[in-house]
Design an enzyme around this catalytic site. Structure first.
Site, PDB file in Angstrom:
ATOM      1  N   LYS A  27       0.834  -1.205   0.000  1.00 24.39           N
ATOM      2  CA  LYS A  27       0.000   0.000   0.000  1.00 24.39           C
ATOM      3  C   LYS A  27       0.867   1.253   0.000  1.00 24.39           C
ATOM      4  O   LYS A  27       0.619   2.199  -0.760  1.00 24.39           O
ATOM      5  CB  LYS A  27      -0.901   0.003   1.233  1.00 24.39           C
ATOM      6  CG  LYS A  27      -1.669   1.309   1.444  1.00 24.39           C
ATOM      7  CD  LYS A  27      -2.411   1.334   2.759  1.00 24.39           C
ATOM      8  CE  LYS A  27      -1.541   1.638   3.953  1.00 24.39           C
ATOM      9  NZ  LYS A  27      -1.357   3.085   4.195  1.00 24.39           N
ATOM     10  N   ASN A  28       1.885   1.272   0.847  1.00 24.37           N
ATOM     11  CA  ASN A  28       2.702   2.468   0.989  1.00 24.37           C
ATOM     12  C   ASN A  28       3.600   2.726  -0.217  1.00 24.37           C
ATOM     13  O   ASN A  28       4.177   3.808  -0.333  1.00 24.37           O
ATOM     14  CB  ASN A  28       3.540   2.389   2.264  1.00 24.37           C
ATOM     15  CG  ASN A  28       2.697   2.495   3.519  1.00 24.37           C
ATOM     16  OD1 ASN A  28       1.576   3.001   3.484  1.00 24.37           O
ATOM     17  ND2 ASN A  28       3.211   1.997   4.631  1.00 24.37           N
ATOM     18  N   CYS A 123      -3.611   8.507  10.227  1.00 17.37           N
ATOM     19  CA  CYS A 123      -3.544   7.785  11.495  1.00 17.37           C
ATOM     20  C   CYS A 123      -3.344   8.731  12.675  1.00 17.37           C
ATOM     21  O   CYS A 123      -2.540   9.667  12.614  1.00 17.37           O
ATOM     22  CB  CYS A 123      -2.402   6.771  11.470  1.00 17.37           C
ATOM     23  SG  CYS A 123      -2.729   5.376  10.387  1.00 17.37           S
ATOM     24  N   ARG A 128       2.835  14.210  12.822  1.00 13.30           N
ATOM     25  CA  ARG A 128       3.824  13.930  11.785  1.00 13.30           C
ATOM     26  C   ARG A 128       3.862  15.162  10.896  1.00 13.30           C
ATOM     27  O   ARG A 128       3.158  15.235   9.885  1.00 13.30           O
ATOM     28  CB  ARG A 128       3.440  12.666  10.987  1.00 13.30           C
ATOM     29  CG  ARG A 128       3.586  11.397  11.795  1.00 13.30           C
ATOM     30  CD  ARG A 128       3.236  10.175  10.992  1.00 13.30           C
ATOM     31  NE  ARG A 128       1.807  10.081  10.771  1.00 13.30           N
ATOM     32  CZ  ARG A 128       1.242   9.193   9.960  1.00 13.30           C
ATOM     33  NH1 ARG A 128       1.982   8.347   9.297  1.00 13.30           N
ATOM     34  NH2 ARG A 128      -0.063   9.150   9.812  1.00 13.30           N
ATOM     35  N   ASP A 313       6.389   0.728  11.603  1.00 10.82           N
ATOM     36  CA  ASP A 313       5.056   0.184  11.325  1.00 10.82           C
ATOM     37  C   ASP A 313       4.862  -1.239  11.841  1.00 10.82           C
ATOM     38  O   ASP A 313       3.762  -1.788  11.757  1.00 10.82           O
ATOM     39  CB  ASP A 313       4.750   0.232   9.820  1.00 10.82           C
ATOM     40  CG  ASP A 313       4.234   1.590   9.378  1.00 10.82           C
ATOM     41  OD1 ASP A 313       4.013   2.459  10.243  1.00 10.82           O
ATOM     42  OD2 ASP A 313       4.046   1.796   8.161  1.00 10.82           O
ATOM     43  N   ARG A 405      -7.994   0.190   6.144  1.00 17.07           N
ATOM     44  CA  ARG A 405      -7.192   1.096   5.327  1.00 17.07           C
ATOM     45  C   ARG A 405      -5.897   0.445   4.866  1.00 17.07           C
ATOM     46  O   ARG A 405      -5.324   0.840   3.841  1.00 17.07           O
ATOM     47  CB  ARG A 405      -6.861   2.368   6.108  1.00 17.07           C
ATOM     48  CG  ARG A 405      -8.009   3.351   6.253  1.00 17.07           C
ATOM     49  CD  ARG A 405      -7.609   4.543   7.085  1.00 17.07           C
ATOM     50  NE  ARG A 405      -6.336   5.070   6.636  1.00 17.07           N
ATOM     51  CZ  ARG A 405      -5.425   5.624   7.428  1.00 17.07           C
ATOM     52  NH1 ARG A 405      -5.637   5.712   8.727  1.00 17.07           N
ATOM     53  NH2 ARG A 405      -4.301   6.083   6.930  1.00 17.07           N
TER      54      ARG A 405
END
Length: 426
Positions: A27-28, A123, A128, A313, A405
């Protein structure tokens, strides 16, 4: 403040897991790749795309901006065609759902000379800041005004930059690289992220016609006005999904086969996991893991750091696992020190964890018991799923849209491994 949705996960813990997991695409990696299509003329088909909520949100945003998007759910591919961008504005309804939406800012400026986007959401595990992104854009010649929760940006003539990021940042590295991709002057960006997802973006930009060289943590990039998408581009496997399932099985006991083999993206993580006593073997075609249920896990002292270090993560899931280690463990979070908001949910289940100054101190072995729980973000959700799979009794996990997600078909995959998990309403 959370408003509990009607859907929740019901998990009965105490069952070992065994079977094969076919990994989703990363996904990232997909999100910045999609944003980069704003820069490029033509049509490209991306293969191995996970159809999770963040992906759908980004694709919907690109459609709003004027790109043509076709999703092939059967073959897990997405085709994007750029015949011209129709809007410079990205509304709050898309941006508030995920942080990666910041990626469209720079590309829109390079193509249209201006952009207006809401300050991104995503999130909820602590700040961030996007100041690294904005500082780099300003050096390129972008005028930025923040007003009413929106970033308003304009630029008449973008120029190459030489900048050193104050902190290694995946988002800032990807965003500034995309923005530099249409600037014909050379840009040099130091202290860059080397995450596999970022390196994949560099490969895509190269195929579009950008000159890119990476020397340690220094990026040299010389852009091109007219970029053209390749016809086909393959995504990599999701290393965070891989690590999450490895931790699930490490906690419950059992056996796991992961395909395609993600080992080259998880060397540090695998080394850490082996130190707990979990057996992991690289079988070339697949990755094999085994954990005997009755064998105790060894405690650890782990510090997260940018790739190739231990991934942030996979920090929440590791903390959940270490509640089952026999002895005292510590996990220091150096990437996002505030990322321990989920710990209260684990304590609610019986975990003995104290958090101070970006360090979680875990005392095991704790007997976890089922409880009503809230998933505050994607990886926090994975952490409390792991704790629920270990725990005695049943747990209800709310706010599961966060988990959706990032993890494709997580209920289906866990059930195939033998987990007692259902989606309930009420």
């Amino acid at each position: 403040m959370f408003t509990l949705s009607r859907e929740y996960f019901l998990i009965e813990g105490g069952y070992p897991l065994k079977g094969i997991v076919h990994l989703q695409g990363a996904k990232n990696a997909a999100l910045p790749l999609f944003a980069a299509t704003i820069l490029c003329e033509g049509r490209v088909t991306f293969r191995n795309i996970p159809l999770v909520n963040d992906i759908i949100t980004m694709l919907s945003l690109l459609e709003y901006l004027g790109l043509e998007v076709n999703i092939d759910r059967k073959n897990k591919s997405v085709t994007i065609e750029n015949r011209g961008i129709k809007s410079y504005s990205a509304p709050l309804s898309y941006i508030r759902k995920m942080r990666a939406s910041i990626y469209v800012l720079g590309p829109l400026i390079t193509v249209l000379g201006k952009a207006k986007i809401a300050i991104p959401g995503g999130c909820a595990f602590g700040p961030r800041p996007i100041n690294f992104h904005l500082k780099g854009l300003k050096k390129m010649g972008v005028k930025i005004n923040i007003n009413g929760g929106f970033i308003n940006a304009e630029a008449k003539d973008l120029k190459g930059i030489h900048i050193k990021l104050p902190k290694i940042s995946v988002g800032a590295t990807a965003h500034l690289a995309m923005t530099a991709a249409k600037i014909e002057d050379e840009s040099v960006i130091e202290n860059i992220s080397l995450e596999p997802e970022v390196m994949l973006l560099f490969e895509f930009l190269k195929k579009c016609g950008v000159s890119i060289k990476v020397d340690k943590r220094k990026l040299y990039i010389r852009g091109k006005k007219n970029l053209k998408s390749p016809n086909l581009f393959d995504n990599i496997p999701d290393r965070i999904e891989a690590g999450t399932y490895m931790l699930f099985v490490s906690g419950t006991g059992g056996e796991l086969i992961l395909k395609p083999n993600p080992i080259k993206y998880l060397e540090k993580f695998t080394k850490v996991l082996r130190k707990t006593g979990v057996y992991v073997e690289d079988k070339k075609e697949y990755l094999y893991l085994k954990k005997e249920k009755e064998e105790d896990l060894e405690p650890l002292n782990v510090t997260t750091s940018p790739y190739p270090g231990y991934p942030t993560d996979l920090q929440p899931q590791l903390v959940a696992l270490l509640t089952q280690a026999k002895g005292k463990s510590s996990v220091r979070e150096r990437v996002y020190p505030e990322r321990f908001g989920y710990v209260g949910e684990l304590v609610k289940m019986g975990a003995d964890i104290e958090v101070s100054n970006g360090v979680a101190k875990i005392k095991g072995k704790s007997e976890l018991k089922g409880a009503p729980l809230i998933a505050s973000d994607i990886r926090a959700g994975a952490s409390i799923i792991l704790a629920s799979l270990i725990a005695r009794g049943k747990s209800k996990i709310y706010e599961i849209e966060h988990i959706k997600r990032g993890y494709e078909k997580i209920v289906y995959k866990l059930r195939k491994l033998g987990a007692k998990i259902e989606i309930k309403r009420g």
